[in-house]
Design an enzyme around this catalytic site. Structure first.
Site, PDB file in Angstrom:
ATOM      1  N   ARG A 137       0.256  -9.758  10.707  1.00  0.00           N
ATOM      2  CA  ARG A 137       1.541  -9.089  10.974  1.00  0.00           C
ATOM      3  C   ARG A 137       2.708 -10.021  10.727  1.00  0.00           C
ATOM      4  NH1 ARG A 137       0.203  -5.009   9.508  1.00  0.00           N
ATOM      5  NH2 ARG A 137      -1.651  -6.192   8.997  1.00  0.00           N
ATOM      6  N   ASP A 143      -5.203   8.293   3.344  1.00  0.00           N
ATOM      7  CA  ASP A 143      -4.685   7.002   3.771  1.00  0.00           C
ATOM      8  C   ASP A 143      -5.584   6.438   4.876  1.00  0.00           C
ATOM      9  OD1 ASP A 143      -2.998   4.855   3.964  1.00  0.00           O
ATOM     10  OD2 ASP A 143      -1.512   5.882   5.192  1.00  0.00           O
ATOM     11  N   GLU A 144      -5.611   5.145   5.031  1.00  0.00           N
ATOM     12  CA  GLU A 144      -6.388   4.475   6.090  1.00  0.00           C
ATOM     13  C   GLU A 144      -7.846   4.959   6.103  1.00  0.00           C
ATOM     14  OE1 GLU A 144      -5.034   2.077   7.634  1.00  0.00           O
ATOM     15  OE2 GLU A 144      -2.956   2.502   8.171  1.00  0.00           O
ATOM     16  N   LYS A 202       0.806  -1.207   0.000  1.00  0.00           N
ATOM     17  CA  LYS A 202       0.000   0.000   0.000  1.00  0.00           C
ATOM     18  C   LYS A 202       0.852   1.276   0.000  1.00  0.00           C
ATOM     19  CE  LYS A 202      -1.415   1.737   3.744  1.00  0.00           C
ATOM     20  NZ  LYS A 202      -2.063   2.111   5.011  1.00  0.00           N
ATOM     21  N   THR A 203       1.800   1.336   0.909  1.00  0.00           N
ATOM     22  CA  THR A 203       2.597   2.554   1.030  1.00  0.00           C
ATOM     23  C   THR A 203       3.391   2.818  -0.242  1.00  0.00           C
ATOM     24  OG1 THR A 203       2.779   2.068   3.373  1.00  0.00           O
ATOM     25  CG2 THR A 203       4.189   3.794   2.522  1.00  0.00           C
ATOM     26  N   GLN A 235      -9.344  -4.152   8.086  1.00  0.00           N
ATOM     27  CA  GLN A 235      -8.456  -3.689   9.151  1.00  0.00           C
ATOM     28  C   GLN A 235      -9.028  -2.480   9.890  1.00  0.00           C
ATOM     29  OE1 GLN A 235      -4.097  -3.983   8.468  1.00  0.00           O
ATOM     30  NE2 GLN A 235      -4.657  -4.395   6.354  1.00  0.00           N
TER      31      GLN A 235
END
Length: 767
Positions: free
Chosen positions: A611, A229-230, A41-42, A265
């Site tokens: 994770r 973002d998010e 994503k980043t 998430q």
DNA sequence: TCGCCCTATATAAGG
DNA sequence: TATAGGGCGA
């Protein structure tokens, strides 16, 4: 400026997969990028920014990029910088929702009755102010706490509700209907104090945009591209703010809004986040394109399989299918243990083992649901001499000593900062008690001046006598002297001097509490943090919006943190302890939010598993100590939901019977579910849930040697009879009151009535 | 006004 | 169990 440059052969696009590339190149029109865990994503976000800038679709100053955390903003800035080389100086409109809203509000403050120099109150100030308002309204502030009112106000502000938008019954939850009145008074007080709390930053922006279309138009013209973002974490206010900025029909960059997120998430519902925002995106922004990033570059197939199977039990999701080329690897392990200390012992041993194979502690994380679960691990690691760091916890700028020091600096800067003045007028103790402070507040109110000014006037009268009066006089003289010296003295020296002369540092030196040395160290650290800014003003502006401190160089240490603070991170080896009903999913979430709460807990479990790069290890304990007393626990329903082909069941040798995992109560799940969900078993959610659940439970789990674990037949009763006397290691002796499958209700002589699994008790005659 | 003792209470945490 | 905040006596 070209509308679109042919840049598909640019080297910065190399190595992107087709979906990632599409997300970078689709610059025009609304776009939702559903980025699963570990799908890069980043990289997409930063490459997209670089692409827009390199191809001159917009100047850096024409792109609005919002994140939630300073950390995310920092990271994005650094990575765009790295992609662009030296050609681009910073992006002025890249930052957190709050920092950007604050920047906009400083420009237009007068439109909402503030001065551009307004101060931003932190939660501590907010609560102290509310307490005053509540008391002034004649409400019993013990029955109706400021903290509770603050949470109501936060809730309203998260929804974009100013006091005038609330109905009469909205504030009914507070002091028999006085909620809205308190909210209104609080907002008026903020205006008088020339202050805004965090929620106000966004809310005032919205008000300005709605009431002043000309102002909004300027921002429409300014911003050609919007990036969020998010997005799954946005609340209603953030959504409204974004809509206002994005809905641009006549401007230059019509609706070029790109939101990136992952509905799976979304774990901040309790903080006001609305998953609905992301679920509704294509309706909110007609013609929106949706791109799914589903190729995972982080985890093995078993880890992804386990996580995907788990999250499939959620109903409200857009749905993604993560895949990886990384086949094989370890299955996710599930281990039952006796209690919390045993869990820490086993995990400690595993970590030693990992280290002895030449791997590093930095590769290892332990993710817990609640911070109190960290304790067992800290104790064990200290015993074993394992290095660890706790991530999260109380933040530097929120510590009392730092807030006190800041209050001194605020008083130095402003003679109208009542909250700061009140905070330190008697810290250290100067003999100015609550009564005197109340007098000062009353005087300030009746004369319509600041508290400092009121104090100056009142000490010339006999209103306050004796020690309080002389102390106040001396304190004011100190302040005057400091302000004078500040004109010629460097701000860091000034801070040291004030903390010294006020007696503040001496106060901690005299304090024999074990923590006071740490506080003194923090004060030193504060001075050095200030040194990174040229002026006091620059420093104070910074800290009001940036509460975290950049982490220093890394030692080789195990990371210990909550599941929430693990979002966005990854580790080769991840331990997930405490998967027990009540702990995880948290009982409180179920009680307060029912099905939605359960789904959010499940997303948290999903975040935890994803994770892991190489290995995820799940644990549950049969007994857990909570607030000092022991409780028996049942394995989390989330364990049941893991697809068995991706799981290995292990057990603590001789202490625990693996068949218990498989068993664990389908019926019991039904019961706790009923408690949480008013719809009960007839609700669609429940039916869907049982369906998914049965799918996942077609096969019997296997134990560590690969033998299928014997699963008790349905309705199989335990080997214990009602009335039989039994012994339990933690609870002692007791009598069986009731049996239900392998679950016993036992009336213990010392511990009272408990539900336990029959594997954990022995016949008293066999002890 | 200060300080001690008692008791009520207890997720997660960004700006 | 651990802590924070309120009540009350000196």
């Amino acid at each position: 400026m070209p509308v679109r440059a042919a840049a598909t052969d640019a080297d910065y696009l190399d190595g992107l997969n087709p979906e990632q590339r599409d997300a970078v190149l689709t610059t025009e029109g609304p776009l939702l990028v559903l980025a699963g865990a570990g799908t890069g994503k980043t990289r997409v976000l930063t490459t997209r920014l670089a692409h827009i800038i390199r191809n001159r679709l917009a100047w850096p100053s024409q792109i609005l990029s919002v994140t939630f955390t300073n950390k995310a903003a920092r990271e994005m800035r650094e990575r765009v910088g790295a992609l662009m080389g030296e050609q681009v100086e910073g992006m002025p409109w890249l930052g957190t929702f709050h920092s950007i809203a604050a920047k906009i509000l400083r420009i237009h403050a007068e439109l909402v009755g503030l001065k551009s120099s307004f101060t931003i109150l932190d939660t501590d100030d907010q609560i102290r102010l509310l307490k005053q308002v509540i008391q002034a309204a004649g409400i019993d502030d013990k029955r109706w706490t400021a903290r509770y009112m603050a949470s109501l106000i936060d809730g309203w502000k998260n929804k974009g509700l100013t006091p005038d938008k609330l109905g009469a019954d909205d504030g009914y939850a507070f002091a028999e209907g006085k909620g809205v009145e308190v909210y209104t008074t609080y907002q008026n007080r903020l205006k008088v104090l020339n202050a805004a709390d965090f929620g106000d930053l966004l809310l005032h922006n919205i008000t300005i945009f709605q009431k002043h279309p000309d102002v909004l138009r300027k921002y429409h013209e300014k911003f050609r591209y919007l990036l969020v973002d998010e997005y799954q974490d946005t609340n209603v206010a953030q959504y409204l703010w974004l809509r206002l900025l994005a809905q641009n029909t006549g401007g230059s960059g019509a609706n070029n809004v790109c939101c990136v997120g992952d509905d799976d998430q979304s774990i901040y519902g309790w903080r006001g986040a609305e998953v609905d925002n992301i679920l509704r995106f294509d309706q909110d922004f007609p013609g929106a394109k949706v791109i799914r990033l589903e190729r995972n570059y982080r985890s093995t197939e078993h880890i992804l399989g386990a996580a995907s199977g788990l999250i499939a039990a959620n109903k409200d999701r857009l749905g993604k299918t993560l895949w990886t080329e990384d086949s094989g690897g370890h299955r996710v392990t599930v281990t039952g243990v006796w209690d919390g200390p045993a869990e820490a012992r086993i995990i400690g041993g595993d970590i030693e083992n990992w280290k002895s194979k030449g791997r590093s502690y930095n590769d290892v994380a332990i993710l817990v649901r609640a911070s109190r679960q960290m304790r067992n691990f800290e104790e064990r690691f200290i015993q074993l001499g394992l290095p660890y760091r706790v991530i999260g916890g109380p933040r530097f700028f929120e510590r009392a000593e730092i807030r006190d020091a800041h209050a001194y600096l605020r008083v130095l800067r402003s003679d109208t900062d009542d909250l700061a003045f009140e905070r330190i007028v008697n810290v250290p103790k100067r003999g100015i008690g609550a009564t005197s402070v109340r007098k000062l507040q009353q005087a300030a109110r009746s004369m319509n001046v600041s508290i400092e000014e009121a104090t100056r006037r009142i000490i010339r009268t006999d209103e306050i006598r004796g020690k309080a009066r002389s102390s106040l006089r001396a304190f004011l003289l100190d302040i005057d002297r400091w302000r004078k010296e500040a004109e010629t003295t460097k701000h860091t020296e000034m801070a040291e001097l004030i903390l010294d002369q006020s007696g503040y540092t001496q106060m901690w030196r005299d304090n024999k509490d074990a923590k006071s040395q740490g506080r003194l160290d923090n004060l030193k650290e504060l001075i050095s943090a200030m040194g990174e800014f040229d002026t006091l003003d620059a420093y104070m502006d910074h800290v009001s919006l940036v509460m975290d401190v950049e982490t220093g160089p890394q030692e080789d240490e195990i990371s210990l943190m909550t599941l929430h603070s693990a979002k966005g991170l990854e580790f080769p080896l991840v331990f997930l302890p405490g998967w027990e009903e009540g702990t995880f999913p948290s009982q409180r979430s179920l009680d307060e939010s029912g099905m939605a709460g359960l789904e959010e807990e499940r997303r948290l479990a999903y975040v935890g598993i994803t994770r892991a790069r190489e290995q995820a290890k799940i644990y549950f304990a049969a007994n857990r100590q909570l607030y000092g007393s022991w409780q028996s626990a049942l394995p989390s329903r989330f364990i049941d939901e893991l697809p068995i082909q991706h799981v290995d069941v292990e057990s603590e040798a001789n202490q625990y019977n693996p068949s218990l995992i498989a068993d664990k109560v389908q019926e019991d799940f039904g019961r706790s579910f009923d408690r949480a969900q008013s719809g009960g078993r007839t609700s669609p959610g429940w039916q869907r849930y049982s369906k998914n659940k049965n799918q996942n439970f077609g096969r019997a789990p296997k134990d560590i040697e690969g033998h299928a674990v014997r699963r008790p037949a349905k309705g199989k009763s335990s080997n214990f009879n009602v009335g039989e006397r039994v012994f339990h290691d933690k609870f002692g002796y007791g009598a069986v009151k009731e049996t239900e499958g392998t679950k016993l209700t036992v009336a213990f002589e010392k511990a009272g009535e408990k539900k336990v699994l029959d594997g954990f008790v022995k016949r008293a005659s066999e002890v």
